[in-house]
Write an enzyme that holds these catalytic residues in place. Sequence first.
Site, PDB file in Angstrom:
ATOM      1  N   SER A  45       0.814  -1.222   0.000  1.00 20.94           N
ATOM      2  CA  SER A  45       0.000   0.000   0.000  1.00 20.94           C
ATOM      3  C   SER A  45       0.846   1.270   0.000  1.00 20.94           C
ATOM      4  O   SER A  45       0.328   2.365  -0.231  1.00 20.94           O
ATOM      5  CB  SER A  45      -0.946   0.006   1.212  1.00 20.94           C
ATOM      6  N   SER A  46       2.150   1.153   0.281  1.00 19.92           N
ATOM      7  CA  SER A  46       2.986   2.365   0.267  1.00 19.92           C
ATOM      8  C   SER A  46       4.456   2.019   0.053  1.00 19.92           C
ATOM      9  O   SER A  46       4.838   0.840   0.047  1.00 19.92           O
ATOM     10  CB  SER A  46       2.821   3.153   1.580  1.00 19.92           C
ATOM     11  N   GLY A  47       5.257   3.056  -0.133  1.00 17.16           N
ATOM     12  CA  GLY A  47       6.718   2.935  -0.174  1.00 17.16           C
ATOM     13  C   GLY A  47       7.267   1.924  -1.172  1.00 17.16           C
ATOM     14  O   GLY A  47       6.864   1.871  -2.339  1.00 17.16           O
ATOM     15  N   TYR A  62      14.569  -3.814  15.325  1.00 16.06           N
ATOM     16  CA  TYR A  62      14.443  -3.785  13.864  1.00 16.06           C
ATOM     17  C   TYR A  62      15.607  -4.552  13.233  1.00 16.06           C
ATOM     18  O   TYR A  62      15.407  -5.441  12.392  1.00 16.06           O
ATOM     19  CB  TYR A  62      14.421  -2.331  13.367  1.00 16.06           C
ATOM     20  N   SER A 101      15.314  -8.264  13.791  1.00 20.10           N
ATOM     21  CA  SER A 101      14.245  -8.909  13.001  1.00 20.10           C
ATOM     22  C   SER A 101      14.724  -9.136  11.578  1.00 20.10           C
ATOM     23  O   SER A 101      14.379 -10.132  10.941  1.00 20.10           O
ATOM     24  CB  SER A 101      12.961  -8.072  13.024  1.00 20.10           C
ATOM     25  N   LYS A 102      15.545  -8.224  11.065  1.00 18.06           N
ATOM     26  CA  LYS A 102      16.032  -8.366   9.691  1.00 18.06           C
ATOM     27  C   LYS A 102      17.140  -9.436   9.623  1.00 18.06           C
ATOM     28  O   LYS A 102      17.230 -10.171   8.642  1.00 18.06           O
ATOM     29  CB  LYS A 102      16.536  -7.015   9.157  1.00 18.06           C
TER      30      LYS A 102
HETATM   31  N1  LIG Z   1      12.758   2.640   3.710  1.00 17.89           N
HETATM   32  C1  LIG Z   1      13.957   2.144   3.947  1.00 17.89           C
HETATM   33  O1  LIG Z   1      14.964   2.879   4.042  1.00 17.89           O
HETATM   34  C2  LIG Z   1      14.146   0.647   4.078  1.00 17.89           C
HETATM   35  C3  LIG Z   1      15.451   0.144   4.077  1.00 17.89           C
HETATM   36  C4  LIG Z   1      15.646  -1.226   4.186  1.00 17.89           C
HETATM   37  C5  LIG Z   1      14.558  -2.072   4.287  1.00 17.89           C
HETATM   38  N2  LIG Z   1      13.289  -1.558   4.289  1.00 17.89           N
HETATM   39  C6  LIG Z   1      12.167  -2.508   4.410  1.00 17.89           C
HETATM   40  O2  LIG Z   1      11.306  -2.362   3.302  1.00 17.89           O
HETATM   41  C7  LIG Z   1       9.989  -2.773   3.672  1.00 17.89           C
HETATM   42  C8  LIG Z   1       8.984  -1.725   3.229  1.00 17.89           C
HETATM   43  O3  LIG Z   1       9.236  -0.534   3.946  1.00 17.89           O
HETATM   44  P1  LIG Z   1       8.873   0.916   3.390  1.00 17.89           P
HETATM   45  O4  LIG Z   1      10.089   1.737   3.564  1.00 17.89           O
HETATM   46  O5  LIG Z   1       8.245   0.853   2.069  1.00 17.89           O
HETATM   47  O6  LIG Z   1       7.841   1.378   4.532  1.00 17.89           O
HETATM   48  P2  LIG Z   1       6.327   1.909   4.478  1.00 17.89           P
HETATM   49  O7  LIG Z   1       6.172   2.933   3.418  1.00 17.89           O
HETATM   50  O8  LIG Z   1       6.005   2.275   5.887  1.00 17.89           O
HETATM   51  O9  LIG Z   1       5.480   0.618   4.044  1.00 17.89           O
HETATM   52  C9  LIG Z   1       5.234  -0.442   4.913  1.00 17.89           C
HETATM   53  C10 LIG Z   1       4.205  -1.360   4.281  1.00 17.89           C
HETATM   54  O10 LIG Z   1       4.008  -2.481   5.153  1.00 17.89           O
HETATM   55  C11 LIG Z   1       2.621  -2.656   5.357  1.00 17.89           C
HETATM   56  N3  LIG Z   1       2.378  -3.244   6.665  1.00 17.89           N
HETATM   57  C12 LIG Z   1       2.822  -2.828   7.875  1.00 17.89           C
HETATM   58  N4  LIG Z   1       2.347  -3.628   8.844  1.00 17.89           N
HETATM   59  C13 LIG Z   1       1.578  -4.564   8.233  1.00 17.89           C
HETATM   60  C14 LIG Z   1       0.822  -5.662   8.688  1.00 17.89           C
HETATM   61  N5  LIG Z   1       0.734  -5.966   9.988  1.00 17.89           N
HETATM   62  N6  LIG Z   1       0.161  -6.424   7.783  1.00 17.89           N
HETATM   63  C15 LIG Z   1       0.215  -6.127   6.449  1.00 17.89           C
HETATM   64  N7  LIG Z   1       0.935  -5.106   5.947  1.00 17.89           N
HETATM   65  C16 LIG Z   1       1.593  -4.334   6.840  1.00 17.89           C
HETATM   66  C17 LIG Z   1       2.026  -1.256   5.228  1.00 17.89           C
HETATM   67  O11 LIG Z   1       0.665  -1.345   4.831  1.00 17.89           O
HETATM   68  P3  LIG Z   1      -0.618  -1.069   5.777  1.00 17.89           P
HETATM   69  O12 LIG Z   1      -0.211  -0.080   6.822  1.00 17.89           O
HETATM   70  O13 LIG Z   1      -1.656  -0.581   4.820  1.00 17.89           O
HETATM   71  O14 LIG Z   1      -0.950  -2.413   6.340  1.00 17.89           O
HETATM   72  C18 LIG Z   1       2.851  -0.693   4.081  1.00 17.89           C
HETATM   73  O15 LIG Z   1       2.298  -1.080   2.860  1.00 17.89           O
HETATM   74  C19 LIG Z   1      10.026  -3.016   5.175  1.00 17.89           C
HETATM   75  O16 LIG Z   1      10.140  -4.396   5.434  1.00 17.89           O
HETATM   76  C20 LIG Z   1      11.273  -2.286   5.608  1.00 17.89           C
HETATM   77  O17 LIG Z   1      11.832  -2.830   6.776  1.00 17.89           O
HETATM   78  C21 LIG Z   1      13.053  -0.226   4.192  1.00 17.89           C
END
Ligand SMILES: NC(=O)c1ccc[n+]([C@@H]2O[C@H](COP(=O)([O-])OP(=O)(O)OC[C@H]3O[C@@H](n4cnc5c(N)ncnc54)[C@H](OP(=O)(O)O)[C@@H]3O)[C@@H](O)[C@H]2O)c1
Length: 266
Positions: free
Chosen positions: A10-12, A139, A142-143
Amino acid sequence: MKVIVVTGASSGIGLSIAQFLCQKGHSVYGISRTKIHEKNIKSIQADVTDFEQLKNAYQEIYEVEGHIDVLINNAGMGISGTIEDTSFEDASYLFNVNFMGVFNSTKAVLPFMRQSGGGKILNISSVASKLSIPFQAFYSSSKAAINSFSEALANEVAPFKIQVCAVMPGDIRTGFTKNRKKNESDHPDYKNRVDLSVTVMEKDEINGMDPLSAAKVVNRLVRIKRIPLYKTIGFKYKVIVLLAKLLPAKFANNIVGSIYAFKKGK
Ligand SMILES: NC(=O)c1ccc[n+]([C@@H]2O[C@H](COP(=O)([O-])OP(=O)(O)OC[C@H]3O[C@@H](n4cnc5c(N)ncnc54)[C@H](OP(=O)(O)O)[C@@H]3O)[C@@H](O)[C@H]2O)c1
């Protein structure tokens, strides 16, 4: 055309991956708690902490499509703060979403993927799995758990022609920064270092890569025949992961500390 499921679409990063893969002509299903209002992405509302919801979702997809080819376990969240000030409930919730969510989703998809004759499971981990970030202990852990899980999974499912990759993005500009739960610490022994560390982290994220860079890497993993067990996203982060491997662990960890937690004069 492949049938692809993206959790946290849904995002990011997840949204960007889902959009990009749709543009490439795949049939893409997005899983999240909130509905996804994007043309071509088939939205299924489910919580990754709920195995039954995911099982029903994958059953529904399999009945419609006849196969599930790729699962991208991307849903995740963050908390920051000291280990001392983190409640058991907050730490458990993070592990429930970030790690048990990957377990639930993988367990739910495997019967369908085996019946499909093979597939790919891409688990979105993080560079923080290799270099643990202070005041982001849960965090980072978990990763790291996702990486270990991915290694075991890869050997378990190899005979079924299912391949596994732990994808480790560096900093990416998304709603993750805003969505992070911040556990404040008023403790004088910690406060300045927590504030400084979180500021550095947030600055890196806000100035981070475009989520499209992750989508392009994932698209390549979907396309190629043999995928690696690990894939780091971003040149700078590839160098960091390599150094973490080569340098003595304590030395590498001290460097991380100097970046995030022990700046001179603080
Ligand atoms: N941004 C970074 O710098 C970065 C770097 C390394 C790794 N990551 C990883 O990339 C992934 C995506 O992160 P992002 O940066 O895109 O963050 P984000 O924009 O906050 O997106 C998080 C997504 O996870 C969903 N989500 C959260 N809790 C959930 C649940 N209980 N059930 C189903 N969906 C759930 C949210 O959807 P809803 O709230 O609609 O459920 C949303 O779509 C994560 O695993 C994060 O750890 C991010």
